[in-house]
Design a protein around this motif. Structure first.
Motif, PDB file in Angstrom:
ATOM      1  N   HIS A  20      57.188 -53.598 -38.918  1.00 17.47           N
ATOM      2  CA  HIS A  20      55.755 -53.270 -38.919  1.00 17.47           C
ATOM      3  C   HIS A  20      55.309 -52.660 -40.250  1.00 17.47           C
ATOM      4  O   HIS A  20      54.589 -51.665 -40.278  1.00 17.47           O
ATOM      5  CB  HIS A  20      55.419 -52.319 -37.768  1.00 17.47           C
ATOM      6  N   THR A  21      55.768 -53.246 -41.348  1.00 19.39           N
ATOM      7  CA  THR A  21      55.374 -52.764 -42.661  1.00 19.39           C
ATOM      8  C   THR A  21      54.932 -53.964 -43.502  1.00 19.39           C
ATOM      9  O   THR A  21      54.593 -54.995 -42.944  1.00 19.39           O
ATOM     10  CB  THR A  21      56.538 -51.987 -43.319  1.00 19.39           C
ATOM     11  N   THR A  22      54.912 -53.832 -44.816  1.00 19.70           N
ATOM     12  CA  THR A  22      54.484 -54.930 -45.690  1.00 19.70           C
ATOM     13  C   THR A  22      55.553 -55.217 -46.733  1.00 19.70           C
ATOM     14  O   THR A  22      56.405 -54.364 -47.029  1.00 19.70           O
ATOM     15  CB  THR A  22      53.174 -54.580 -46.410  1.00 19.70           C
ATOM     16  N   VAL A  23      55.493 -56.419 -47.303  1.00 21.94           N
ATOM     17  CA  VAL A  23      56.427 -56.789 -48.370  1.00 21.94           C
ATOM     18  C   VAL A  23      56.270 -55.832 -49.546  1.00 21.94           C
ATOM     19  O   VAL A  23      57.248 -55.395 -50.159  1.00 21.94           O
ATOM     20  CB  VAL A  23      56.177 -58.246 -48.817  1.00 21.94           C
ATOM     21  N   THR A  24      55.023 -55.483 -49.857  1.00 23.69           N
ATOM     22  CA  THR A  24      54.765 -54.568 -50.974  1.00 23.69           C
ATOM     23  C   THR A  24      55.471 -53.234 -50.778  1.00 23.69           C
ATOM     24  O   THR A  24      56.119 -52.719 -51.697  1.00 23.69           O
ATOM     25  CB  THR A  24      53.258 -54.333 -51.124  1.00 23.69           C
TER      26      THR A  24
ATOM     27  N   MET B 204      65.749 -53.544 -56.349  1.00 24.22           N
ATOM     28  CA  MET B 204      66.095 -54.741 -55.584  1.00 24.22           C
ATOM     29  C   MET B 204      65.536 -55.998 -56.242  1.00 24.22           C
ATOM     30  O   MET B 204      64.437 -55.990 -56.791  1.00 24.22           O
ATOM     31  CB  MET B 204      65.521 -54.601 -54.176  1.00 24.22           C
ATOM     32  N   ASN B 205      66.308 -57.094 -56.180  1.00 19.76           N
ATOM     33  CA  ASN B 205      65.803 -58.401 -56.584  1.00 19.76           C
ATOM     34  C   ASN B 205      65.143 -59.024 -55.360  1.00 19.76           C
ATOM     35  O   ASN B 205      65.834 -59.429 -54.423  1.00 19.76           O
ATOM     36  CB  ASN B 205      66.947 -59.289 -57.078  1.00 19.76           C
ATOM     37  N   PRO B 206      63.803 -59.108 -55.310  1.00 19.51           N
ATOM     38  CA  PRO B 206      63.125 -59.583 -54.097  1.00 19.51           C
ATOM     39  C   PRO B 206      63.384 -61.045 -53.783  1.00 19.51           C
ATOM     40  O   PRO B 206      63.094 -61.507 -52.693  1.00 19.51           O
ATOM     41  CB  PRO B 206      61.645 -59.332 -54.400  1.00 19.51           C
ATOM     42  N   TYR B 207      63.930 -61.776 -54.771  1.00 18.88           N
ATOM     43  CA  TYR B 207      64.186 -63.204 -54.546  1.00 18.88           C
ATOM     44  C   TYR B 207      65.615 -63.489 -54.080  1.00 18.88           C
ATOM     45  O   TYR B 207      65.967 -64.625 -53.790  1.00 18.88           O
ATOM     46  CB  TYR B 207      63.939 -64.002 -55.831  1.00 18.88           C
TER      47      TYR B 207
END
Length: 312
Positions: free
Chosen positions: A25-29, A38-41
């Motif tokens: 229940h949060t956001t990617v941002t 962290m490497n988001p990809y």
């Protein structure tokens, strides 16, 4: 970033930032902001992420009764606390003995309700605040904080959603339409904030300018994908559109300095273009480094815009 109930999560097979954002229940941002290195990809199975669950998240393990305690009521009051049915108490809250929580009240993480206080139904105490006996919170005191938080999250979500959309576009992924839809939905959220302060006629113009920005972003991305040295008309029009947005906003809100606002929008476009160029060149470290810097640019832009609206 303040978070009373943050948790440490071990990445599982098949996890993605989008999936974890929905699960907690949060956001990617917010996930990216909490895990700056962290490497988001490239989430790796077994790596640890810090997550701040959002409103409505329930830990399934904590909600299950312990073995041997199945006959114990789950809502047994302790320490003289009176809990009225329908009340929601969030993680980390401290309710002193003898206090009464009334139906519909929501106490945010980290807040303290002291003995004898009466919180009216529907009221909200925000993180870290303390309500003392007999004190009264005026309705307008939290308006500025709320506007700044909404503005920050809207613009941070903007650059994050655009980022994921552009990656899906460059890689010809089937998810690109879903990401594009999310970008346009986020644009409407940004416009909705300004609609609380601007007349309908002004909002029609703003919507047209904002949608033109998104259309030109598409054209610039397509041009760079075809030719890394792309510098066609779309690139020039992209910056002209930014000038028009800055000019429009400064006319609607006298507190905005047009020159300063134009520079912020230029910086935003510069960093977005540099990210696209780095990604297409395979320089992912530079791409990520510029993206993280662009977050600070968005926070400064959001605070600038919120302050101007509050000064109207």
């Amino acid at each position: 970033m303040y978070c009373q109930n943050r948790i440490s999560y071990r990445v599982q097979e098949g996890d993605s930032l989008y999936k974890l954002a929905k699960q907690f229940h949060t956001t990617v941002t917010e996930l990216i902001l909490l895990n700056s290195g962290m490497n988001p990809y490239n989430l790796q199975v077994g790596m640890r992420l810090t997550i701040c669950p959002g409103e409505g998240y329930v830990d399934e393990n904590e909600s299950k009764p312990s073995e041997g305690n199945t006959n114990k009521p789950t809502n047994t009051p302790t320490g003289g606390i009176v809990i009225i049915p329908g009340t929601t108490t969030r993680p980390g809250n401290t309710t002193q003995p003898g206090s009464t929580i009334r139906p519909g009240n929501t106490t945010q993480p980290g807040s303290t309700t002291r003995p004898g206080n009466t919180t009216q139904p529907g009221s909200t105490t925000r993180p870290g605040t303390t309500t003392r006996p007999g004190s009264t919170t005026q309705p307008g005191n939290n308006m500025g904080v709320d506007l700044r938080q909404r503005m920050r999250m809207a613009w941070l979500n903007h650059i994050t959603l655009v980022k994921f959309y552009l990656i899906s576009f460059f890689e010809n992924l089937s998810s690109q339409n879903a990401w594009k839809d999310a970008v346009y939905k986020n644009a409407e959220e940004i416009l909705a904030i300004f609609a609380q302060y601007y007349p309908a006629s002004a909002m029609q113009r703003f919507r047209k300018l904002f949608m033109e920005h998104l259309r030109l972003t598409d054209e610039v991305a397509a041009g760079l994908k075809a030719d890394p040295a792309f510098s066609g008309a779309a690139m020039e029009n992209w910056y002209i559109n930014a000038e028009e947005i800055a000019s429009f906003l400064s006319r609607q809100t006298p507190a905005y300095n047009e020159t300063e606002l134009r520079k912020m929008f230029y910086d935003h476009l510069d960093m977005e273009r540099q990210q696209m160029e780095a990604y297409l060149d395979g320089d992912y470290e530079t791409d990520i480094e510029i993206y993280l810097r662009s977050q600070q640019n968005m926070i400064e832009l959001a605070d600038f815009l919120a302050s101007g609206l509050l000064a109207r």
